[in-house]
Design a protein around this motif. Structure first.
Motif, PDB file in Angstrom:
ATOM      1  N   LYS A  82       0.852  -1.126   0.082  1.00  0.00           N
ATOM      2  CA  LYS A  82      -0.050  -0.036  -0.130  1.00  0.00           C
ATOM      3  C   LYS A  82       0.843   1.218  -0.258  1.00  0.00           C
ATOM      4  CE  LYS A  82      -3.472  -2.457   2.719  1.00  0.00           C
ATOM      5  NZ  LYS A  82      -4.173  -2.121   3.969  1.00  0.00           N
ATOM      6  N   TYR A  83       2.299   1.092   0.290  1.00  0.00           N
ATOM      7  CA  TYR A  83       3.088   2.322   0.472  1.00  0.00           C
ATOM      8  C   TYR A  83       4.065   2.460  -0.817  1.00  0.00           C
ATOM      9  CZ  TYR A  83       1.679   2.035   5.229  1.00  0.00           C
ATOM     10  OH  TYR A  83       0.839   2.077   6.542  1.00  0.00           O
ATOM     11  N   ASN A  84       4.219   3.694  -1.286  1.00  0.00           N
ATOM     12  CA  ASN A  84       5.038   3.843  -2.165  1.00  0.00           C
ATOM     13  C   ASN A  84       6.615   3.890  -1.533  1.00  0.00           C
ATOM     14  OD1 ASN A  84       5.161   6.560  -1.494  1.00  0.00           O
ATOM     15  ND2 ASN A  84       3.854   7.322  -2.930  1.00  0.00           N
ATOM     16  N   THR A  85       7.553   3.806  -2.617  1.00  0.00           N
ATOM     17  CA  THR A  85       9.209   4.136  -1.856  1.00  0.00           C
ATOM     18  C   THR A  85       9.162   5.389  -0.915  1.00  0.00           C
ATOM     19  OG1 THR A  85       9.777   2.720  -3.527  1.00  0.00           O
ATOM     20  CG2 THR A  85      11.600   4.103  -2.290  1.00  0.00           C
ATOM     21  N   LYS A  86       8.535   6.576  -1.453  1.00  0.00           N
ATOM     22  CA  LYS A  86       8.846   7.921  -0.663  1.00  0.00           C
ATOM     23  C   LYS A  86       8.126   7.693   0.578  1.00  0.00           C
ATOM     24  CE  LYS A  86       7.833  12.729  -1.115  1.00  0.00           C
ATOM     25  NZ  LYS A  86       7.381  13.611  -2.073  1.00  0.00           N
TER      26      LYS A  86
END
Length: 326
Positions: free
Chosen positions: A86-90
């Protein structure tokens, strides 16, 4: 005689005791771990029960246990893999920065760092630290809960225990109560002295150590016959306590009269009275009346008329060696 459990006995504070002095983090942490580890309570139920017992908020207790790592917020590798998508790298770097961790590296490295530091946990479990804590604190909490909780503050017992933990288990509560007796004697506090010696006598009664119980019951007997710290208030002195009367009659069923009488002489002499209200001989006669089943009210009425409410009473100043002559 009884102890008001809302006002336990302190040897540090002879006046008002600071608010919350009877609540210790060691106590409620131990109780929480015990409920989960030994009583198979759920974490939510244990938090609720311990919070209610010690007057804490459930939110505070839950946060305290998490912050101090008695509880861990863990999640499984499978659940984590689904959740991390659910999370992008940023966003992953923001999570790491928030917790003061490195945010450099490829996505796989970031995910692994988040997993190992349990930053997305959603499964609250008891930590290994809790189990070590339980093992290390078990002895002192059990001693306190079994022998002292109704009468004394844990904070003072905990300090005492830290200095005396090498002592045999049976000696620890006895030595702790002795501190209170000694402090009451030094402060010439009649009520505290009598109350603490009564607690000690009851302690030995539970252990069926009747000779030791007799020693402390006779301390009460002698001090109440000769309330030398209450000379300005003799008319309000209640004389022989009903608890002492009943306990001495009980001991008369388990010990010989010779043992009781000879112990009485030893205990009386141990006080080293400098002033005398009731003589040793009169104390001996009073003790014999108890052992011969004389009525309690009759004994106290006799003491009141002859001593405590006697307008013509003259307090004798004596030397210890002359005590038996009166």
């Amino acid at each position: 005689m009884f102890v008001d459990k809302s006002e336990k006995l302190s040897y540090k504070y002879t006046g008002s005791v600071p608010k919350g002095y009877d609540v210790s983090e060691i106590q409620y942490t131990f109780d929480f771990i015990y409920l989960v580890l030994k009583s198979q309570s759920s974490i939510d139920d244990a938090v609720r029960d311990v919070a209610n017992k010690y007057g804490l908020s459930e939110v505070y207790l839950n946060d305290y246990l998490l912050e101090n790592k008695y509880l861990l917020n863990k999640t499984s590798k499978i659940a984590f893999s689904a959740q991390i998508q659910k999370y992008n790298t940023k966003s992953l770097k923001k999570i790491l920065k928030k917790h003061g961790l490195k945010k450099s590296g490829k996505r796989e490295v970031l995910e692994d760092r988040i997993f190992k530091n349990n930053l997305l946990g959603d499964n609250i479990v008891l930590s290994s630290k809790s189990k070590v804590f339980y093992k290390n604190k078990k002895r002192r909490i059990n001693i306190y809960n079994k022998h002292l909780i109704d009468f004394y503050y844990f904070n003072e017992f905990n300090e005492f225990y830290m200095d005396n933990y090498r002592k045999k288990l049976a000696k620890i509560p006895v030595e702790f109560i002795k501190i209170h007796i000694r402090r009451a004697y030094e402060d010439e506090n009649h009520e505290r002295y009598v109350l603490n010696t009564h607690i000690m006598a009851e302690h030995f009664l539970k252990k069926e150590k009747y000779v030791k119980m007799l020693e402390y019951e006779l301390k009460n007997f002698c001090m109440n016959l000769n309330p030398v710290w209450k000379i300005d208030d003799l008319k309000n002195h209640e004389g022989l306590l009903l608890d002492t009367y009943d306990n001495l009659r009980f001991l008369n069923e388990h010990l010989s009269k010779n043992t009781i009488i000879s112990t009485f002489y030893l205990v009386w002499d141990s006080f080293n009275f400098e002033r005398i209200i009731v003589s040793k001989y009169d104390g001996y006669r009073c003790l014999k009346d108890i052992l011969n089943m004389k009525d309690y009210d009759h004994i106290n009425n006799d003491l009141n008329s002859r001593f405590y409410k006697n307008e013509d009473l003259k307090i004798k100043k004596i030397a210890q060696k002359t005590l038996f002559d009166f």
